[in-house]
Enzyme design. Structure first.
Site, short mmCIF file in Angstrom:
data_model
loop_
_atom_site.label_atom_id
_atom_site.label_comp_id
_atom_site.label_asym_id
_atom_site.label_seq_id
_atom_site.Cartn_x
_atom_site.Cartn_y
_atom_site.Cartn_z
N GLY A 13 -58.97 -9.98 55.57
CA GLY A 13 -58.20 -8.87 55.09
C GLY A 13 -58.88 -7.48 55.53
O GLY A 13 -59.45 -7.38 56.84
N GLN A 144 -50.44 -4.68 36.54
CA GLN A 144 -51.91 -4.76 37.27
C GLN A 144 -52.65 -4.03 35.97
O GLN A 144 -53.50 -3.16 36.38
CB GLN A 144 -51.65 -4.07 38.36
CG GLN A 144 -51.43 -4.84 39.55
CD GLN A 144 -51.97 -4.59 40.79
OE1 GLN A 144 -51.91 -3.32 41.50
NE2 GLN A 144 -52.47 -5.29 41.75
N TYR A 147 -56.34 -5.25 36.98
CA TYR A 147 -56.52 -4.64 38.34
C TYR A 147 -56.79 -3.20 38.41
O TYR A 147 -57.71 -2.76 38.94
CB TYR A 147 -55.77 -5.15 39.43
CG TYR A 147 -55.95 -4.83 41.03
CD1 TYR A 147 -56.82 -5.62 41.72
CD2 TYR A 147 -55.35 -3.64 41.33
CE1 TYR A 147 -56.84 -5.39 43.06
CE2 TYR A 147 -55.68 -3.54 42.65
CZ TYR A 147 -56.57 -4.09 43.84
OH TYR A 147 -56.67 -3.83 44.70
N PRO A 177 -57.61 2.67 49.08
CA PRO A 177 -56.63 2.25 49.95
C PRO A 177 -55.38 2.09 49.09
O PRO A 177 -55.15 1.83 47.97
CB PRO A 177 -56.90 0.76 50.37
CG PRO A 177 -58.55 0.60 49.89
CD PRO A 177 -58.53 1.34 48.99
N GLY A 178 -54.07 2.44 49.97
CA GLY A 178 -52.82 2.17 49.52
C GLY A 178 -52.50 0.68 49.87
O GLY A 178 -53.24 -0.43 49.63
N TYR A 179 -51.25 0.29 50.11
CA TYR A 179 -50.70 -1.00 50.42
C TYR A 179 -51.11 -1.22 51.79
O TYR A 179 -50.41 -0.57 52.63
CB TYR A 179 -49.31 -1.14 49.95
CG TYR A 179 -48.89 -1.25 48.16
CD1 TYR A 179 -48.86 -2.58 47.73
CD2 TYR A 179 -49.23 -0.35 47.59
CE1 TYR A 179 -48.62 -2.91 46.33
CE2 TYR A 179 -48.92 -0.52 46.16
CZ TYR A 179 -48.76 -1.59 45.88
OH TYR A 179 -48.57 -1.95 44.37
N ILE A 180 -51.80 -2.31 52.14
CA ILE A 180 -52.39 -2.53 53.24
C ILE A 180 -51.74 -3.86 53.83
O ILE A 180 -51.89 -4.85 52.67
CB ILE A 180 -53.95 -2.48 53.42
CG1 ILE A 180 -54.55 -1.13 52.72
CG2 ILE A 180 -54.26 -2.54 54.73
CD1 ILE A 180 -53.94 -0.03 53.55
N1 CAA Z 1 -43.23 -1.11 41.92
C1 CAA Z 1 -42.04 -0.78 41.54
N2 CAA Z 1 -41.55 -1.61 40.62
C2 CAA Z 1 -42.22 -2.74 40.38
C3 CAA Z 1 -43.34 -3.03 40.73
C4 CAA Z 1 -44.14 -2.23 41.66
N3 CAA Z 1 -45.30 -2.45 42.31
N4 CAA Z 1 -43.65 -4.27 40.14
C5 CAA Z 1 -42.92 -4.55 39.46
N5 CAA Z 1 -41.98 -3.88 39.54
C6 CAA Z 1 -40.50 -3.71 38.63
C7 CAA Z 1 -39.65 -4.87 39.37
O1 CAA Z 1 -38.81 -4.79 40.45
C8 CAA Z 1 -38.63 -5.24 37.99
O2 CAA Z 1 -37.67 -4.15 37.97
P1 CAA Z 1 -36.14 -4.46 37.42
O3 CAA Z 1 -36.46 -5.09 36.14
O4 CAA Z 1 -35.70 -3.30 37.56
O5 CAA Z 1 -35.60 -5.64 38.25
C9 CAA Z 1 -39.62 -5.05 36.85
O6 CAA Z 1 -40.73 -4.23 37.48
C10 CAA Z 1 -40.39 -6.31 36.51
O7 CAA Z 1 -40.72 -7.08 37.59
P2 CAA Z 1 -40.57 -8.63 37.71
O8 CAA Z 1 -39.03 -8.89 37.36
O9 CAA Z 1 -40.90 -9.03 39.25
O10 CAA Z 1 -41.08 -9.32 36.46
P3 CAA Z 1 -42.01 -10.79 36.65
O11 CAA Z 1 -42.58 -10.73 35.42
O12 CAA Z 1 -41.13 -11.75 37.44
O13 CAA Z 1 -43.28 -10.27 37.81
C11 CAA Z 1 -45.08 -8.94 38.52
C12 CAA Z 1 -44.18 -9.34 37.44
C13 CAA Z 1 -45.92 -10.15 38.65
C14 CAA Z 1 -45.84 -7.86 38.20
C15 CAA Z 1 -44.29 -8.97 40.00
O14 CAA Z 1 -43.26 -7.97 39.72
C16 CAA Z 1 -45.42 -8.48 40.87
O15 CAA Z 1 -45.75 -9.36 41.73
N6 CAA Z 1 -45.06 -6.87 41.11
C17 CAA Z 1 -46.03 -6.45 42.21
C18 CAA Z 1 -47.19 -5.76 41.42
C19 CAA Z 1 -47.95 -5.22 42.57
O16 CAA Z 1 -47.48 -4.22 43.00
N7 CAA Z 1 -49.19 -5.56 42.78
C20 CAA Z 1 -50.16 -4.92 43.93
C21 CAA Z 1 -50.64 -6.35 44.70
S1 CAA Z 1 -51.29 -5.46 46.23
C22 CAA Z 1 -52.83 -4.76 45.77
O17 CAA Z 1 -53.29 -4.98 44.49
C23 CAA Z 1 -53.69 -4.19 46.53
C24 CAA Z 1 -54.13 -2.81 46.34
O18 CAA Z 1 -54.70 -2.10 45.86
C25 CAA Z 1 -52.53 -2.02 46.43
#
Ligand code: CAA
Length: 240
Positions: A13, A144, A147, A177-180
């Site tokens: 990564g 998060q 995190y 970083p933002g989303y990479i």
């Molecule tokens: N941005 C905007 N909306 C988000 C979101 C995000 N990052 N994460 C969740 N939501 C929203 C969903 O779209 C959903 O909205 P609706 O109810 O309007 O449909 C609501 O929040 C609840 O989400 P889920 O239905 O997906 O709920 P869940 O319990 O099934 O899953 C979750 C929850 C595990 C948080 C899943 O939504 C998820 O994986 N979200 C992404 C979280 C994220 O952004 N992680 C970053 C990973 S990358 C990283 O961390 C590197 C970095 O430094 C940037």
């Protein structure tokens, strides 16, 4: 003699891109990894970069690993705390284990590694420490709390360390970083990913090399006046 750089999580990564960039700039890189032996071996075979396995969340393992590197290779002048994991879940579902694991690796891991290298950097009067935070440590993110707390903690940790190192020639900076585009995004549901990309003004994910370039600058010999800063590389997703 080349300066020695340790990059945690340095075989995959963003960490892979950082290791490669520092090698390209003439550093002797040691890439740490936590568990994926096959990926680490493939990385080392492909790049010629030495890899060493230890858990950054284990305080004594960090002290031992850095002492061994200094014995085998020489002084560690550059420390890039990149290793990090996610265990995403909304607050309603998040377990104590998910909270604890992310804090231990993402935040305590930075303390452990800095603790291992900072005293010798200070004595030698030269050091570069870069900690990889996140846009989500700056702005928060659904799913998060663990995190974002760890990454936000990194930003405060970095500023305090910078104050302590400044008069000894040791700089400490953060990159946010933002989303990479890496494997870390693979667990994000597709419909959520679309929402995330829609929040990025430049309209795309970042590339690992775009983060590595920032690390290259902050660890360079002529970045001595840059300390305690956070370099945001996020396509404009979070501005202040
Ligand atoms: N941005 C905007 N909306 C988000 C979101 C995000 N990052 N994460 C969740 N939501 C929203 C969903 O779209 C959903 O909205 P609706 O109810 O309007 O449909 C609501 O929040 C609840 O989400 P889920 O239905 O997906 O709920 P869940 O319990 O099934 O899953 C979750 C929850 C595990 C948080 C899943 O939504 C998820 O994986 N979200 C992404 C979280 C994220 O952004 N992680 C970053 C990973 S990358 C990283 O961390 C590197 C970095 O430094 C940037």
């Amino acid at each position: 003699m080349s300066r020695i750089a340790v990059v945690t999580g340095g075989t995959r990564g963003i960490g892979e891109a950082i290791s490669l960039k520092l090698q390209e700039k003439g550093r002797r890189v040691i890439a740490n990894y936590g568990g994926n032996d096959a990926a680490a071996k493939a990385f080392s075979d492909r790049t010629g970069i030495e890899v060493r396995r230890w858990d950054v969340g284990d305080h004594n393992a960090c002290l031992d690993a850095c002492a061994a590197i200094e014995d085998d290779c020489g002084p560690i002048d550059i420390m890039v705390n990149n290793a990090g994991i996610t265990r995403d879940a909304t607050m309603m579902r998040m377990t104590f284990e998910q909270w604890d694991e992310v804090i231990r690796i993402d935040l305590t891991g930075c303390f452990n590694m800095a603790k291992a290298v900072f005293p010798n950097m200070r004595t030698r009067g030269w050091g570069r420490i870069v900690n990889v935070g996140s846009v989500n440590g700056q702005g928060g993110q659904i799913g998060q709390v663990n995190y974002a707390a760890a990454k936000s903690g990194i930003h405060g940790f970095t500023k305090s360390l910078a104050m302590e190192g400044a008069k000894y020639g040791v700089t400490a900076n953060a990159i946010a970083p933002g989303y990479i585009a890496t494997d870390m995004l693979s667990s994000i549901p597709e419909n959520v990913m679309e929402k995330i990309v829609a929040q990025i003004p430049v309209g795309r994910l970042g590339q690992p090399d775009e983060i590595a370039r920032g690390v290259e600058f902050l660890t360079s010999d002529n970045a001595a006046f840059v300390t305690g800063s956070t370099l945001s590389i996020n396509g404009g997703q979070h501005m202040y």
